[in-house]
Scaffold this motif. Structure first.
Motif, PDB file in Angstrom:
ATOM      1  N   VAL A 116       2.212   5.319  10.462  1.00 47.53           N
ATOM      2  CA  VAL A 116       2.147   5.811   9.085  1.00 47.53           C
ATOM      3  C   VAL A 116       2.501   7.295   9.095  1.00 47.53           C
ATOM      4  CG1 VAL A 116       0.665   6.210   7.092  1.00 47.53           C
ATOM      5  CG2 VAL A 116       0.394   4.121   8.458  1.00 47.53           C
ATOM      6  N   ILE A 117       3.529   7.678   8.335  1.00 42.17           N
ATOM      7  CA  ILE A 117       3.969   9.065   8.292  1.00 42.17           C
ATOM      8  C   ILE A 117       2.983   9.875   7.442  1.00 42.17           C
ATOM      9  CG2 ILE A 117       5.894  10.617   7.826  1.00 42.17           C
ATOM     10  CD1 ILE A 117       6.480   8.392   9.869  1.00 42.17           C
ATOM     11  N   LEU A 118       2.339  10.842   8.081  1.00 39.83           N
ATOM     12  CA  LEU A 118       1.392  11.698   7.362  1.00 39.83           C
ATOM     13  C   LEU A 118       2.087  12.934   6.800  1.00 39.83           C
ATOM     14  CD1 LEU A 118      -1.597  11.473   9.848  1.00 39.83           C
ATOM     15  CD2 LEU A 118      -1.289  10.206   7.715  1.00 39.83           C
ATOM     16  N   LYS A 119       2.786  13.640   7.670  1.00 36.47           N
ATOM     17  CA  LYS A 119       3.612  14.784   7.285  1.00 36.47           C
ATOM     18  C   LYS A 119       4.891  14.728   8.099  1.00 36.47           C
ATOM     19  CE  LYS A 119       0.131  18.040   5.593  1.00 36.47           C
ATOM     20  NZ  LYS A 119      -0.443  19.400   5.736  1.00 36.47           N
ATOM     21  N   LYS A 120       5.689  15.723   7.969  1.00 33.72           N
ATOM     22  CA  LYS A 120       6.988  15.724   8.640  1.00 33.72           C
ATOM     23  C   LYS A 120       6.844  15.567  10.139  1.00 33.72           C
ATOM     24  CE  LYS A 120      11.312  18.290   8.991  1.00 33.72           C
ATOM     25  NZ  LYS A 120      12.053  19.509   8.591  1.00 33.72           N
ATOM     26  N   ASP A 121       5.833  16.211  10.736  1.00 32.34           N
ATOM     27  CA  ASP A 121       5.676  16.176  12.176  1.00 32.34           C
ATOM     28  C   ASP A 121       4.394  15.471  12.607  1.00 32.34           C
ATOM     29  OD1 ASP A 121       4.014  18.014  11.131  1.00 32.34           O
ATOM     30  OD2 ASP A 121       4.327  19.545  12.677  1.00 32.34           O
ATOM     31  N   LEU A 125       0.830  -1.205   0.000  1.00 26.16           N
ATOM     32  CA  LEU A 125       0.000   0.000   0.000  1.00 26.16           C
ATOM     33  C   LEU A 125       0.863   1.253   0.000  1.00 26.16           C
ATOM     34  CD1 LEU A 125      -2.779   1.340   0.193  1.00 26.16           C
ATOM     35  CD2 LEU A 125      -2.641   1.082   2.687  1.00 26.16           C
ATOM     36  N   ALA A 126       1.960   1.247   0.760  1.00 33.23           N
ATOM     37  CA  ALA A 126       2.841   2.417   0.840  1.00 33.23           C
ATOM     38  C   ALA A 126       3.461   2.728  -0.520  1.00 33.23           C
ATOM     39  CB  ALA A 126       3.933   2.169   1.882  1.00 33.23           C
ATOM     40  N   GLU A 127       3.797   1.692  -1.274  1.00 34.93           N
ATOM     41  CA  GLU A 127       4.357   1.912  -2.610  1.00 34.93           C
ATOM     42  C   GLU A 127       3.306   2.507  -3.553  1.00 34.93           C
ATOM     43  OE1 GLU A 127       5.809  -1.887  -3.738  1.00 34.93           O
ATOM     44  OE2 GLU A 127       7.620  -1.774  -2.483  1.00 34.93           O
ATOM     45  N   GLU A 128       2.066   2.067  -3.392  1.00 30.98           N
ATOM     46  CA  GLU A 128       1.000   2.582  -4.252  1.00 30.98           C
ATOM     47  C   GLU A 128       0.619   4.017  -3.893  1.00 30.98           C
ATOM     48  OE1 GLU A 128      -2.238  -0.105  -3.838  1.00 30.98           O
ATOM     49  OE2 GLU A 128      -1.159  -1.839  -4.667  1.00 30.98           O
ATOM     50  N   GLU A 129       0.523   4.291  -2.604  1.00 34.93           N
ATOM     51  CA  GLU A 129       0.046   5.602  -2.137  1.00 34.93           C
ATOM     52  C   GLU A 129       1.186   6.576  -1.831  1.00 34.93           C
ATOM     53  OE1 GLU A 129      -3.140   6.471  -1.985  1.00 34.93           O
ATOM     54  OE2 GLU A 129      -3.771   4.504  -2.749  1.00 34.93           O
ATOM     55  N   GLN A 130       2.420   6.130  -1.935  1.00 36.84           N
ATOM     56  CA  GLN A 130       3.593   6.982  -1.735  1.00 36.84           C
ATOM     57  C   GLN A 130       3.645   7.575  -0.315  1.00 36.84           C
ATOM     58  OE1 GLN A 130       6.153   7.448  -4.182  1.00 36.84           O
ATOM     59  NE2 GLN A 130       4.995   5.671  -4.931  1.00 36.84           N
ATOM     60  N   PHE A 131       3.728   6.713   0.675  1.00 39.70           N
ATOM     61  CA  PHE A 131       3.943   7.177   2.049  1.00 39.70           C
ATOM     62  C   PHE A 131       4.961   6.271   2.732  1.00 39.70           C
ATOM     63  CE2 PHE A 131       0.320   4.240   2.488  1.00 39.70           C
ATOM     64  CZ  PHE A 131       0.741   3.429   3.540  1.00 39.70           C
ATOM     65  N   ASP A 132       5.505   6.755   3.809  1.00 37.38           N
ATOM     66  CA  ASP A 132       6.499   6.016   4.575  1.00 37.38           C
ATOM     67  C   ASP A 132       5.855   5.499   5.857  1.00 37.38           C
ATOM     68  OD1 ASP A 132       8.843   4.854   5.310  1.00 37.38           O
ATOM     69  OD2 ASP A 132       9.845   6.724   5.898  1.00 37.38           O
ATOM     70  N   PHE A 133       6.429   4.466   6.426  1.00 35.26           N
ATOM     71  CA  PHE A 133       5.889   3.947   7.688  1.00 35.26           C
ATOM     72  C   PHE A 133       6.997   3.297   8.503  1.00 35.26           C
ATOM     73  CE2 PHE A 133       5.766   0.325   4.841  1.00 35.26           C
ATOM     74  CZ  PHE A 133       6.035  -0.773   5.650  1.00 35.26           C
TER      75      PHE A 133
END
Length: 266
Positions: free
Chosen positions: A202-207, A181-189
């Motif tokens: 799940v990283i939403l934004k920097k903070d 899912l992270a690869e598809e939606e481009q987020f880090d975790f």
């Protein structure tokens, strides 16, 4: 005790014929479950009778025999040198599968004691409310007892290995699903695991992060919903909705209730 007390008590009952279990109840009454002990004062397999004049010889013989048994550790106690002490030898049976088990505690020690009648007893004071005393009539009983305790360690280790394998399978399945899912939606975790759960950030934004806890016991129910949950919460966050899940301690004093006061008073 490195094994739960009921497991140790079961090992005593399986091996020894003459068993005393003393349990002090909460109101101070002592309850005894007793099998009448034998009057024999000679232990088969140990050449020395339990007599005061033979105390040192008996301690030496018992210690030598115990040291030959696998995974048995002899414990020294200065008070046992006193001829008035009931204890002859103290020993422990650490878990061979646990490195930390090499650390010895007095509460884990078994004691071979002599009674006023001259018989030998194996004793354990595992906790402040309960103790066990068993009369030893044959050396083979001590050998069987050590084997019984080690067998329980082995069964527990095998069970732990099976559980770890299952938890590892579940954790890998969760991580693989989130990674896809992270690869598809481009987020880090990020994630951590323990014996009960996998915790996912799940990283939403920097903070800002979204924290999700997945219990292994709820794996089958949770995994199919995990993708939808992460996507929905990320979308709500992007739309400006922020939220927390916690205990009622999060509610500040003076917050207005949605339920009328009269309803609370009923």
């Amino acid at each position: 005790m490195q094994l739960p007390f009921p497991s140790i008590r079961k090992a005593f009952k399986d091996v020894f014929e003459h068993l005393y279990v003393d349990e002090e109840l909460s109101w101070g009454v002592v309850k005894n479950s007793v099998k009448p002990p034998s009057t024999a004062n000679q232990v088969q397999g140990i050449r020395t009778a339990v007599l005061p004049k033979n105390r040192r010889k008996l301690i030496r013989e018992l210690s030598e025999k115990l040291r030959r048994l696998d995974h048995v550790q002899i414990s020294e106690h200065p008070g046992d040198r006193d001829s008035r002490s009931k204890a002859l030898v103290r020993f422990s049976i650490p878990d061979p599968h646990d490195e930390l088990a090499r650390i010895r505690y007095r509460k884990d020690e078994f004691r071979i004691e002599t009674s006023p009648e001259g018989s030998l007893w194996l004793a354990l004071d595992a906790r402040y409310r309960e103790s066990i005393r068993c009369q030893v009539t044959e050396w083979v009983e001590l050998e069987k007892f050590v084997q019984a305790v080690l067998a329980k360690y082995n069964r527990r280790h095998a069970s732990t290995q099976r559980q770890n394998k299952i938890r590892g399978f579940k954790a890998n399945a969760i991580i693989a699903a989130v990674k896809q899912l992270a690869e598809e939606e481009q987020f880090d975790f990020r994630y951590t695991t323990d014996t009960q759960k996998l915790k996912l950030w799940v990283i939403l934004k920097k903070d800002s992060v979204l924290e999700i806890e997945v219990r292994f016991s709820k794996f089958e129910e949770t995994l199919p919903k995990l993708r939808q949950t992460i996507c929905s919460l990320r979308q709500l966050y992007e739309e400006g909705l922020k939220f927390k899940i916690g205990t009622q301690r999060l509610i500040p004093w003076g917050a207005v209730s949605s339920v009328p006061k009269e309803t609370h008073d009923k």
